[in-house]
Scaffold this motif. Structure first.
Motif, PDB file in Angstrom:
ATOM      1  N   SER A   1     -49.598 -56.214  33.320  1.00  0.00           N
ATOM      2  CA  SER A   1     -48.285 -55.748  33.011  1.00  0.00           C
ATOM      3  C   SER A   1     -47.856 -54.395  33.498  1.00  0.00           C
ATOM      4  N   ARG A   2     -46.555 -54.330  33.884  1.00  0.00           N
ATOM      5  CA  ARG A   2     -46.068 -53.045  34.199  1.00  0.00           C
ATOM      6  C   ARG A   2     -46.220 -51.993  33.102  1.00  0.00           C
ATOM      7  N   THR A   3     -46.242 -52.415  31.971  1.00  0.00           N
ATOM      8  CA  THR A   3     -46.131 -51.496  30.692  1.00  0.00           C
ATOM      9  C   THR A   3     -47.900 -51.466  30.219  1.00  0.00           C
ATOM     10  N   ASP A   4     -48.539 -51.928  30.845  1.00  0.00           N
ATOM     11  CA  ASP A   4     -50.144 -51.623  30.225  1.00  0.00           C
ATOM     12  C   ASP A   4     -50.522 -50.236  30.592  1.00  0.00           C
ATOM     13  N   PRO A   5     -51.010 -49.536  29.395  1.00  0.00           N
ATOM     14  CA  PRO A   5     -51.573 -48.282  29.552  1.00  0.00           C
ATOM     15  C   PRO A   5     -52.267 -47.919  30.793  1.00  0.00           C
ATOM     16  N   LYS A   6     -52.933 -48.994  31.255  1.00  0.00           N
ATOM     17  CA  LYS A   6     -53.766 -48.752  32.549  1.00  0.00           C
ATOM     18  C   LYS A   6     -53.057 -48.915  33.777  1.00  0.00           C
ATOM     19  N   HIS A   7     -51.854 -49.365  33.552  1.00  0.00           N
ATOM     20  CA  HIS A   7     -51.007 -49.698  35.010  1.00  0.00           C
ATOM     21  C   HIS A   7     -50.991 -48.617  35.959  1.00  0.00           C
ATOM     22  N   ASP A   8     -50.776 -47.564  35.525  1.00  0.00           N
ATOM     23  CA  ASP A   8     -50.444 -46.285  36.120  1.00  0.00           C
ATOM     24  C   ASP A   8     -52.096 -45.711  36.858  1.00  0.00           C
ATOM     25  N   TRP A   9     -53.033 -46.367  36.533  1.00  0.00           N
ATOM     26  CA  TRP A   9     -54.473 -46.007  36.943  1.00  0.00           C
ATOM     27  C   TRP A   9     -54.724 -46.172  38.196  1.00  0.00           C
ATOM     28  N   TYR A  10     -53.530 -47.319  39.045  1.00  0.00           N
ATOM     29  CA  TYR A  10     -53.954 -47.661  40.420  1.00  0.00           C
ATOM     30  C   TYR A  10     -52.630 -47.441  41.046  1.00  0.00           C
ATOM     31  N   CYS A  11     -52.615 -47.614  42.206  1.00  0.00           N
ATOM     32  CA  CYS A  11     -51.261 -47.241  43.032  1.00  0.00           C
ATOM     33  C   CYS A  11     -50.489 -48.253  43.396  1.00  0.00           C
ATOM     34  N   TRP A  12     -49.177 -48.417  42.614  1.00  0.00           N
ATOM     35  CA  TRP A  12     -48.399 -49.642  42.694  1.00  0.00           C
ATOM     36  C   TRP A  12     -47.220 -49.163  43.566  1.00  0.00           C
ATOM     37  N   ASN A  13     -46.576 -49.965  44.083  1.00  0.00           N
ATOM     38  CA  ASN A  13     -45.323 -49.738  44.549  1.00  0.00           C
ATOM     39  C   ASN A  13     -44.250 -51.151  44.694  1.00  0.00           C
ATOM     40  N   ASP A  14     -43.020 -51.112  44.409  1.00  0.00           N
ATOM     41  CA  ASP A  14     -42.164 -52.211  44.079  1.00  0.00           C
ATOM     42  C   ASP A  14     -42.114 -52.825  45.523  1.00  0.00           C
ATOM     43  N   GLY A  15     -42.187 -52.019  46.546  1.00  0.00           N
ATOM     44  CA  GLY A  15     -41.781 -52.441  48.139  1.00  0.00           C
ATOM     45  C   GLY A  15     -40.434 -52.010  48.434  1.00  0.00           C
ATOM     46  N   ILE A  16     -40.158 -52.352  49.515  1.00  0.00           N
ATOM     47  CA  ILE A  16     -38.822 -51.978  50.004  1.00  0.00           C
ATOM     48  C   ILE A  16     -38.030 -53.303  50.475  1.00  0.00           C
ATOM     49  N   PRO A  17     -36.644 -52.999  50.639  1.00  0.00           N
ATOM     50  CA  PRO A  17     -35.982 -54.438  51.073  1.00  0.00           C
ATOM     51  C   PRO A  17     -36.320 -54.677  52.394  1.00  0.00           C
ATOM     52  N   ALA A  18     -36.448 -56.001  52.532  1.00  0.00           N
ATOM     53  CA  ALA A  18     -37.160 -56.681  53.936  1.00  0.00           C
ATOM     54  C   ALA A  18     -36.362 -56.079  55.039  1.00  0.00           C
TER      55      ALA A  18
END
Ligand code: GLC
Ligand code: CA
Length: 614
Positions: free
Chosen positions: A167-184
């Motif tokens: 989940s995006r709200t998990d306390p460990k979420h930000d331990w990794y490198c996430w990105n929403d992506g950009i419009p195709a």
């Protein structure tokens, strides 16, 4: 770095004086490697200081691939108790420390470099108690234990990542490198990015935010539907990169390092350490044109490798490790383009980062490894003189590259070439790092398939299996590696002649040469501690140098890098050495045993000669 060489048949040519070798062999049996280790502290002691002459400056460090060294329980896979059972061998060879490739719990997608628990041992390799016994018995044998520490990424099965990806709200979420992506349909999006098109949270099409590719093939961005985001992975997609901009990551990883330091490990080899940080703006890497070996667009690594932020972490890590007694050491897997870049990893003039970032310029020249005395001389001189007096660490062999004997060998003189590389490795003033089986002349044996079942998602076979085959101990079944005929990788076919038992009986074998030269490095003051002056510096065929010290005779080393005899006259004038009479200490051709002057010395093809100057 990964490549496969067709299996070259071993050529074993033995020459030299049995008598001299036997004497040196006996000497190496008798002597102790190093003074007894300081008692291990089981708790952190504040403000321990490092010695003026720490053990690692003179060390021979030996990399062990735990899966392939010695199986103790008959499952066909090497394990920690197997390593413990071979400590006597390692001590006799003159090894000061072993670096064990990852033995932590792991799904084994990247044979252990995908860790799912940093504070435990994979049951395949044993238990924590087995590790503690290896450390303790290692001390009795004067063999320290260095662990591999994989800080750039974890396994995707690590509970940290499982939580983070839930989940995006998990306390460990930000331990990794996430990105929403950009419009195709964003400007500049490439077809390659479009191949990885996904549906974002708002139902619109998104693609990865940039052109980064994984070093192990494919896009570096992997989509997770549960969070509608991509995560970044430099290596396999089962190896998500940690977000080192989050202080919680540093804390967790330093805690795991302390866990092992408290157990008495002598230090760490830091895996892929220049990869810790990525560009916060996620800029595209430079486009180089064409495709790489994985069939992906060829791009540089300007924004994914060797970012300056990593050095703050390393300085804090150095301070943390330095708070333990006993000169614990940090070794770095540092493939870098130049010696000046390497110097930064030592901390330059401040000497406050890694003690031993690996120099990969002496021993690895990309796809063009060539025995070229001029190149070797240049790189050795550079790393010995251009790192603010820090200690170089040189290496020719590891678990990621075709074995050096196959990269540098010519298929005819491989045994002599292996001895020559060993001579360079052990007689310069550099700390020496070797790989199991190098001392035998084990060859790369490319694998069409793995013997044992591997988990889903594992590339079969890994292109690097050829340099990871079981250690060859005897001429008996499975080369003495295992009682189980179904070993995880097949034993290389040359094991009947290339093995410890056979070679230890032959004073002219590669193993006997390694023992002799390592013993000289330990017992001869000039080789152990002396200064280095290159000799005959415009000679393109022979690499020669003199080691000088106040506490004993100077030592001259000369190695013929060619397939033809070379005659040299070595002039010591510039090195402050007065004597000119020499006495051979080690030579791998009988003709070199009785040489008494430095004039007109003829070195047969690929031979090595080490002599003291009276
Ligand atoms: C290092 C290791 C290699 C591994 C990679 C990812 O390069 O030496 O074996 O695959 O890091 O952890
Ligand atoms: Ca086993």
């Amino acid at each position: 770095m990964m490549s496969i060489l067709p299996h070259s048949s071993p050529c074993r040519r033995f020459c030299g004086s049995a008598a001299l070798s036997a004497v040196l062999l006996a000497a190496s049996f008798g002597a102790l490697n190093t003074p007894l280790l300081a008692p291990i502290a089981h708790a952190q002691t504040a403000a321990a200081t490092s010695s003026a002459d720490p053990w690692w400056k003179h060390a021979v460090i030996y990399e062990i691939y735990p899966r392939s060294y010695q199986d103790s329980n008959g499952d066909g896979i090497g394990d920690l108790n197997g390593i413990t059972s071979r400590l006597g061998y390692l001590q006799h060879l003159g090894i000061d420390a072993i670096w064990i490739a990852p033995m932590y719990p792991s799904p084994q997608v990247d044979t252990g470099y995908d860790i799912s628990n940093y504070e435990a041992v994979d049951p395949t390799y044993g238990t924590l108690a087995d590790m503690q016994r290896l450390i303790t018995e290692g001390q009795q044998h004067h063999v320290r234990v260095i662990l591999d520490m994989v800080l750039n990424h974890t396994s995707d099965k690590d509970p940290w990542f499982v939580e983070a990806a839930s989940s995006r709200t998990d306390p460990k979420h930000d331990w990794y490198c996430w990105n929403d992506g950009i419009p195709a349909n964003s400007p500049g999006v490439t077809d390659y990015q479009k191949k990885n098109e996904q549906t974002g949270l708002d139902g619109k099409k998104v693609v990865p935010p940039n052109n980064w590719v994984s070093g192990f093939g494919g896009s570096a961005w992997q989509w997770v539907p549960a969070v509608h985001q991509f995560y970044y992975h430099e290596f396999f997609k089962q190896q998500p990169d940690l977000n080192w901009r989050n202080p919680a990551v540093e804390k967790a990883m330093f805690d795991s390092m302390r866990f092992w330091l408290d157990k008495g490990v002598a230090g760490f080899r830091l895996d892929a350490i220049p990869n810790l940080f990525e560009d916060p703006q996620l800029r595209n890497n430079p486009v180089l044109g064409g495709v790489n070996r994985n069939g992906d667009p060829k791009v540089g690594d300007k924004y994914t490798n060797n970012l300056p932020e990593v050095h703050d972490v390393i300085r804090r890590m150095r301070a943390m490790v330095a708070s333990y007694p006993g000169d614990r050491v940090l070794i770095g897997e540092t493939y870098l383009p130049s010696t000046s870049e390497l110097d930064v990893w030592y901390g330059g003039a401040a000497h406050n980062e890694l003690q031993l970032p690996m120099d990969m310029l002496v021993g690895f020249h990309g796809d063009h490894d060539k025995l070229d005395a001029t190149t070797f001389r240049k790189h050795i001189e550079e790393v010995e003189t251009q790192v603010h007096g820090s200690q170089p660490l040189i290496v020719f062999d590891n678990h990621d590259n075709k074995r050096a004997i196959d990269r540098y060998g010519d298929g005819v003189h491989d045994d002599l070439i292996n001895k020559l590389l060993a001579t360079v490795l052990f007689t310069t003033k550099d700390t020496a790092l070797m790989y199991y089986g190098e001392e035998l002349g084990m060859h790369t044996t490319p694998q069409p398939k793995r013997s044992m079942d591997v988990p889903p998602g594992v590339p079969k076979p890994d292109g690097r299996d050829g340099e990871r085959t079981p250690m060859q101990w005897t001429a008996g079944p499975q080369a003495g590696f295992s009682t189980n005929p179904h070993t995880w990788l097949p034993v290389a076919p040359d094991f009947k002649s290339v093995n410890v038992a056979t070679e230890s009986k032959d004073p002219n074998s590669e193993l006997s040469w390694f023992e002799q030269i390592i013993a000289l490095r330990r017992d001869n003051a000039a080789i152990r501690n002396g200064n280095v002056t290159m000799l005959d510096t415009s000679n393109p065929s022979v690499l020669s140098y003199v080691r000088t010290t106040d506490s004993g005779p100077a030592v001259v080393v000369a190695t013929n890098f060619t397939a033809t005899p070379q005659t040299v006259t070595l002039n010591l004038a510039g090195s402050g050495v007065n004597g000119s009479t020499v006495k051979t200490l080690a030579a791998d051709d009988p003709s070199l045993k009785s040489i008494s002057t430095l004039k007109n010395v003829t070195l047969p093809p690929y031979t090595s000669w080490v002599a003291s100057v009276q």
